[in-house]
Design a protein around this motif. Structure first.
Motif, PDB file in Angstrom:
ATOM      1  N   LEU A 142       0.925  -1.266  -0.059  1.00 61.49           N
ATOM      2  CA  LEU A 142       0.046   0.113   0.055  1.00 61.49           C
ATOM      3  C   LEU A 142       0.762   1.199   0.077  1.00 61.49           C
ATOM      4  O   LEU A 142       0.768   2.237  -0.606  1.00 61.49           O
ATOM      5  CB  LEU A 142      -0.748  -0.123   1.123  1.00 61.49           C
ATOM      6  CG  LEU A 142      -2.156   1.268   1.257  1.00 61.49           C
ATOM      7  CD1 LEU A 142      -2.839   1.001   0.045  1.00 61.49           C
ATOM      8  CD2 LEU A 142      -2.855   1.014   2.503  1.00 61.49           C
ATOM      9  N   ARG A 143       2.000   1.196   0.624  1.00 57.43           N
ATOM     10  CA  ARG A 143       2.991   2.416   0.747  1.00 57.43           C
ATOM     11  C   ARG A 143       3.484   2.590  -0.577  1.00 57.43           C
ATOM     12  O   ARG A 143       3.601   3.771  -1.067  1.00 57.43           O
ATOM     13  CB  ARG A 143       3.932   2.223   1.734  1.00 57.43           C
ATOM     14  CG  ARG A 143       5.034   3.292   1.816  1.00 57.43           C
ATOM     15  CD  ARG A 143       6.320   2.902   2.860  1.00 57.43           C
ATOM     16  NE  ARG A 143       5.569   2.832   3.969  1.00 57.43           N
ATOM     17  CZ  ARG A 143       5.678   1.519   4.700  1.00 57.43           C
ATOM     18  NH1 ARG A 143       6.309   0.441   4.110  1.00 57.43           N
ATOM     19  NH2 ARG A 143       5.330   1.221   5.873  1.00 57.43           N
ATOM     20  N   ILE A 144       3.782   1.530  -1.375  1.00 53.12           N
ATOM     21  CA  ILE A 144       4.104   1.706  -2.704  1.00 53.12           C
ATOM     22  C   ILE A 144       3.327   2.402  -3.807  1.00 53.12           C
ATOM     23  O   ILE A 144       3.436   3.209  -4.627  1.00 53.12           O
ATOM     24  CB  ILE A 144       4.893   0.383  -3.456  1.00 53.12           C
ATOM     25  CG1 ILE A 144       6.104   0.029  -2.510  1.00 53.12           C
ATOM     26  CG2 ILE A 144       5.222   0.420  -4.609  1.00 53.12           C
ATOM     27  CD1 ILE A 144       6.566  -1.275  -2.838  1.00 53.12           C
ATOM     28  N   VAL A 145       2.056   1.790  -3.472  1.00 50.26           N
ATOM     29  CA  VAL A 145       0.938   2.310  -4.605  1.00 50.26           C
ATOM     30  C   VAL A 145       0.540   3.488  -4.175  1.00 50.26           C
ATOM     31  O   VAL A 145       0.520   4.410  -5.186  1.00 50.26           O
ATOM     32  CB  VAL A 145      -0.343   1.234  -4.183  1.00 50.26           C
ATOM     33  CG1 VAL A 145      -1.436   1.952  -5.036  1.00 50.26           C
ATOM     34  CG2 VAL A 145      -0.020   0.204  -4.923  1.00 50.26           C
ATOM     35  N   LEU A 189      -8.871   1.967  -3.752  1.00 53.09           N
ATOM     36  CA  LEU A 189      -7.947   1.194  -4.614  1.00 53.09           C
ATOM     37  C   LEU A 189      -8.769   0.765  -5.724  1.00 53.09           C
ATOM     38  O   LEU A 189      -8.044   0.468  -6.940  1.00 53.09           O
ATOM     39  CB  LEU A 189      -7.538  -0.101  -3.829  1.00 53.09           C
ATOM     40  CG  LEU A 189      -6.504   0.305  -2.600  1.00 53.09           C
ATOM     41  CD1 LEU A 189      -6.303  -1.136  -1.778  1.00 53.09           C
ATOM     42  CD2 LEU A 189      -5.190   0.835  -3.167  1.00 53.09           C
ATOM     43  N   ARG A 190      -9.884   0.450  -5.862  1.00 52.80           N
ATOM     44  CA  ARG A 190     -10.606   0.240  -7.020  1.00 52.80           C
ATOM     45  C   ARG A 190     -10.638   1.225  -7.942  1.00 52.80           C
ATOM     46  O   ARG A 190     -10.545   1.103  -9.021  1.00 52.80           O
ATOM     47  CB  ARG A 190     -11.970  -0.465  -6.658  1.00 52.80           C
ATOM     48  CG  ARG A 190     -12.035  -1.879  -5.989  1.00 52.80           C
ATOM     49  CD  ARG A 190     -13.603  -1.873  -5.505  1.00 52.80           C
ATOM     50  NE  ARG A 190     -13.604  -3.442  -4.940  1.00 52.80           N
ATOM     51  CZ  ARG A 190     -14.526  -3.995  -4.582  1.00 52.80           C
ATOM     52  NH1 ARG A 190     -15.936  -3.454  -4.333  1.00 52.80           N
ATOM     53  NH2 ARG A 190     -14.696  -5.186  -4.122  1.00 52.80           N
ATOM     54  N   ASP A 201      -2.082   1.622 -18.239  1.00 55.78           N
ATOM     55  CA  ASP A 201      -0.499   1.777 -17.270  1.00 55.78           C
ATOM     56  C   ASP A 201      -0.599   0.253 -16.713  1.00 55.78           C
ATOM     57  O   ASP A 201      -1.070   0.212 -15.696  1.00 55.78           O
ATOM     58  CB  ASP A 201      -0.527   2.820 -16.317  1.00 55.78           C
ATOM     59  CG  ASP A 201       0.626   3.036 -15.624  1.00 55.78           C
ATOM     60  OD1 ASP A 201       1.430   2.341 -15.929  1.00 55.78           O
ATOM     61  OD2 ASP A 201       1.071   3.951 -14.962  1.00 55.78           O
ATOM     62  N   ARG A 202       0.026  -0.632 -17.458  1.00 55.68           N
ATOM     63  CA  ARG A 202       0.048  -1.882 -17.068  1.00 55.68           C
ATOM     64  C   ARG A 202       0.917  -2.078 -15.505  1.00 55.68           C
ATOM     65  O   ARG A 202       0.644  -3.035 -14.973  1.00 55.68           O
ATOM     66  CB  ARG A 202       0.752  -2.552 -18.100  1.00 55.68           C
ATOM     67  CG  ARG A 202       0.085  -2.507 -19.551  1.00 55.68           C
ATOM     68  CD  ARG A 202      -1.188  -3.021 -19.554  1.00 55.68           C
ATOM     69  NE  ARG A 202      -1.445  -3.204 -20.964  1.00 55.68           N
ATOM     70  CZ  ARG A 202      -2.918  -3.427 -21.208  1.00 55.68           C
ATOM     71  NH1 ARG A 202      -3.562  -3.910 -20.384  1.00 55.68           N
ATOM     72  NH2 ARG A 202      -3.690  -3.330 -22.383  1.00 55.68           N
ATOM     73  N   ASP A 203       1.983  -1.512 -15.513  1.00 58.85           N
ATOM     74  CA  ASP A 203       2.761  -1.631 -14.393  1.00 58.85           C
ATOM     75  C   ASP A 203       1.937  -1.167 -13.096  1.00 58.85           C
ATOM     76  O   ASP A 203       1.755  -1.902 -12.001  1.00 58.85           O
ATOM     77  CB  ASP A 203       4.130  -0.835 -14.341  1.00 58.85           C
ATOM     78  CG  ASP A 203       5.003  -1.190 -15.418  1.00 58.85           C
ATOM     79  OD1 ASP A 203       4.887  -2.517 -15.980  1.00 58.85           O
ATOM     80  OD2 ASP A 203       5.783  -0.411 -15.896  1.00 58.85           O
ATOM     81  N   LEU A 204       1.544   0.072 -13.026  1.00 55.68           N
ATOM     82  CA  LEU A 204       0.606   0.392 -12.223  1.00 55.68           C
ATOM     83  C   LEU A 204      -0.685  -0.446 -11.864  1.00 55.68           C
ATOM     84  O   LEU A 204      -1.037  -0.683 -10.670  1.00 55.68           O
ATOM     85  CB  LEU A 204       0.155   1.828 -12.314  1.00 55.68           C
ATOM     86  CG  LEU A 204      -0.870   2.493 -11.302  1.00 55.68           C
ATOM     87  CD1 LEU A 204      -0.127   2.414  -9.946  1.00 55.68           C
ATOM     88  CD2 LEU A 204      -1.160   3.995 -11.736  1.00 55.68           C
ATOM     89  N   GLN A 205      -1.247  -0.700 -12.893  1.00 59.55           N
ATOM     90  CA  GLN A 205      -2.391  -1.952 -12.776  1.00 59.55           C
ATOM     91  C   GLN A 205      -2.134  -2.889 -12.028  1.00 59.55           C
ATOM     92  O   GLN A 205      -2.702  -3.374 -11.436  1.00 59.55           O
ATOM     93  CB  GLN A 205      -2.913  -1.953 -14.222  1.00 59.55           C
ATOM     94  CG  GLN A 205      -3.896  -3.006 -14.322  1.00 59.55           C
ATOM     95  CD  GLN A 205      -4.550  -3.209 -15.776  1.00 59.55           C
ATOM     96  OE1 GLN A 205      -4.210  -2.509 -16.758  1.00 59.55           O
ATOM     97  NE2 GLN A 205      -5.214  -4.282 -15.908  1.00 59.55           N
ATOM     98  N   TYR A 209      -3.628  -3.938  -8.302  1.00 60.32           N
ATOM     99  CA  TYR A 209      -4.522  -5.099  -8.464  1.00 60.32           C
ATOM    100  C   TYR A 209      -3.878  -6.273  -7.010  1.00 60.32           C
ATOM    101  O   TYR A 209      -4.545  -6.578  -6.433  1.00 60.32           O
ATOM    102  CB  TYR A 209      -4.501  -5.927  -9.482  1.00 60.32           C
ATOM    103  CG  TYR A 209      -5.306  -7.003  -9.551  1.00 60.32           C
ATOM    104  CD1 TYR A 209      -6.632  -6.934  -9.901  1.00 60.32           C
ATOM    105  CD2 TYR A 209      -4.744  -8.297  -9.461  1.00 60.32           C
ATOM    106  CE1 TYR A 209      -7.528  -7.923 -10.051  1.00 60.32           C
ATOM    107  CE2 TYR A 209      -5.652  -9.490  -9.552  1.00 60.32           C
ATOM    108  CZ  TYR A 209      -7.164  -9.260  -9.699  1.00 60.32           C
ATOM    109  OH  TYR A 209      -7.947 -10.388  -9.814  1.00 60.32           O
ATOM    110  N   GLU A 210      -2.729  -6.039  -7.147  1.00 55.41           N
ATOM    111  CA  GLU A 210      -1.893  -6.954  -6.084  1.00 55.41           C
ATOM    112  C   GLU A 210      -2.228  -6.282  -4.677  1.00 55.41           C
ATOM    113  O   GLU A 210      -2.430  -7.048  -3.879  1.00 55.41           O
ATOM    114  CB  GLU A 210      -0.569  -7.225  -6.475  1.00 55.41           C
ATOM    115  CG  GLU A 210       0.425  -8.013  -5.161  1.00 55.41           C
ATOM    116  CD  GLU A 210      -0.249  -9.482  -5.202  1.00 55.41           C
ATOM    117  OE1 GLU A 210      -0.007  -9.967  -4.125  1.00 55.41           O
ATOM    118  OE2 GLU A 210      -0.974  -9.818  -6.024  1.00 55.41           O
ATOM    119  N   THR A 211      -2.265  -5.046  -4.473  1.00 62.11           N
ATOM    120  CA  THR A 211      -2.405  -4.438  -3.236  1.00 62.11           C
ATOM    121  C   THR A 211      -4.054  -4.583  -2.994  1.00 62.11           C
ATOM    122  O   THR A 211      -4.120  -4.816  -1.788  1.00 62.11           O
ATOM    123  CB  THR A 211      -1.938  -2.898  -3.418  1.00 62.11           C
ATOM    124  OG1 THR A 211      -0.632  -2.906  -3.941  1.00 62.11           O
ATOM    125  CG2 THR A 211      -2.234  -2.280  -1.909  1.00 62.11           C
TER     126      THR A 211
END
Length: 501
Positions: A142-145, A189-190, A201-205, A209-211
């Protein structure tokens, strides 16, 4: 490879000895035989210590392990396998790699393999929420996102709105039955996941999603505890964050200072280029001194402004065309050729400046002197509160606008019509910047012209009427839109002053 067989069936109690027999392989591999011998010697030193301690050590080896050793073929057991079995990390079965517990010797302590505590803990433990791995992983992700998403949407976290009331009744029942998916953190987050999908943005997606998957296993209170823990971590790092902010400010100051130095260096470079081009243009025009003299004679005998402007334009075009074939300009760039055209225009206009500025001779000089004397008289009576000027009170704080007056007084230092118009532009821009500084709003023509009139009266540049006529005759057809706008304001101010006199 040499093979080794260790027999451990009968061990004496007083002095344990390990009988070893080394079966030598072919005589061509003596180095391998020596290495096997050294390995067996190491095992003997390890397990044959002294007295009862060696007996205890040997007794810690399980009996089935001895049987497995005996059942192994002689060719399959090597010295390396024996060393790996009795290493410090614990003995290992050769076939299935199963772990064997060994007892440490009192006089020779050994490392006992112990499973880590984190491996025995469950991944999600509601009773120990702060220490479970699910909580730690969710907080890290969550901190990274949060460091890479749209921060304006973080208001969802503190929003008092119940989002479930806008759902259909069936979805409201599903939402009430599953509280883990209805808190504001998950909604946030959704929304970020949908935003990442929308912008591709595939990387952010993938990160969001994992978070979201990790956070969905917590209920609303646990999510609040997650946010509270992150806030505590942030506060614990406040000193380090202040240190980073301070360093960032220092880096920004250094970067700004370097940019200023680069601007100065660039300005010095431009001045060097300009001086070099002026010198080369002077060398070029010295070869055409007779043509310049003919131009001056023809210009003095012409009476029409259109004929004078046409004559000057033809001469400048010929010079610009011939300079491209000059030996000093063979390797010049297009930018340097453009600078040479400006330099040629300045040097040519400097030759005919007096004849162009005063086409009627002393009549024009006397007219300018009379007009200047009237402006001087008016300057003694004029103030910002004059009823004909009506300068706004908020704009009078910068009165008498000395920087604009200083710029306008330089108008006679320029010889070309283009440079004189540029001087007027800079004067008006200074006035507009000061108006913006005082009122925090854009300066319009209604605000600028009264102050411009006041500046013209106080500055009182000489030859004002002749300058206006000079620019109008020789440069009016080449005005740009911006130059035309500023020059029109200046001419309107001069005409208004003439009416006031």
């Amino acid at each position: 490879q040499p093979s080794t067989l260790i027999s451990t069936q009968s061990l004496p109690s007083s002095n344990v000895g390990i009988s070893t027999s080394i079966i030598k392989s072919s005589s061509t591999n003596k180095s391998n035989e020596k290495r096997s011998t050294n390995a067996i010697s190491a095992l003997r030193r390890r397990f044959v210590g002294g007295g009862s301690s060696s007996h205890r050590r040997d007794r810690s080896i399980p009996e089935d392990d001895h049987s497995q050793i005996e059942q192994q073929p002689i060719e399959t057991i090597s010295a390396d396998d024996i060393l790996a079995r009795y290493s410090s990390k614990g003995s290992t079965n050769i076939d299935n790699g199963s772990k064997l517990n060994t007892t440490a010797d009192e006089s020779h302590p050994e490392t006992i393999p112990v499973e880590t505590f984190t491996d025995t803990l469950p991944y999600y433990d509601p009773t120990n929420l702060d220490t479970c791995r699910a909580f730690i992983d969710a907080k890290k992700k969550l901190r990274i996102v949060l460091a890479s998403v749209d921060t304006d949407s973080i208001n969802y976290l503190n929003s008092p709105i119940n989002f479930s009331q806008y759902l259909p009744s069936q979805q409201q029942q599903n939402s009430s039955s599953n509280r883990k998916s209805s808190n504001n953190l998950i909604l946030f987050l959704r929304s970020q996941l949908y935003e990442a999908i929308a912008i591709q943005d595939r990387d952010l997606q993938a990160q969001v999603y994992e978070t979201l998957r990790c956070v969905q296993q917590f209920n609303e209170n646990e999510c609040k505890e997650l946010i509270r823990s992150m806030i505590d971590d942030y506060r614990s790092r406040s000193v380090y964050i202040a240190y980073l902010v301070k360093n960032n400010e220092n880096l920004l100051n250094i970067t700004y200072h370097q940019d200023r130095l680069l601007v100065r260096i660039q300005r010095d470079q431009d001045l060097c280029k300009l001086n070099l081009i002026n010198y080369l243009v002077k060398l070029f025009l010295d070869c055409k001194e007779h043509l310049l003299q003919k131009l001056i004679d023809k210009f003095s005998h012409l009476s029409s402004a259109e004929e004078k402007m046409h004559l000057i334009e033809l001469f400048l075009q010929d010079c610009c065309r011939e300079i491209t074939s000059d030996i000093n300009w063979k390797t010049a760039s297009p930018e340097q050729f453009a600078m040479s055209q400006t330099s040629i225009e300045r040097m040519v206009m400097a030759k005919i400046y007096t004849a162009a500025l005063y086409p009627n001779g002393q009549i024009d000089v006397q007219r300018d002197q009379v007009f200047s004397s009237h402006i001087r008289t008016l300057a003694e009576q004029l103030d910002p509160n004059h009823q004909k000027l009506r300068i706004q009170k908020i704009c009078q704080r910068e009165c008498p606008w000395p920087s604009a007056q200083a710029e306008l007084r330089l108008i006679n230092a320029y010889k070309t019509p283009r440079d004189k118009v540029g001087c007027v532009q800079r004067c008006i821009r200074i006035i507009q910047n000061l108006i913006r500084l005082a009122s925090n709003s854009a300066a319009g023509a209604d605000d600028t012209i009264p102050i411009l009139i006041y500046v013209i009266v106080k500055a009182n540049p000489p030859n004002l009427l002749s300058i206006m006529q000079y620019v109008q005759d020789l440069y009016s057809s080449r005005f740009t839109d911006e130059e035309s706008y500023f020059w029109t304001m200046f001419v309107s101010g001069v005409k208004f002053i003439n009416e006031m006199i």
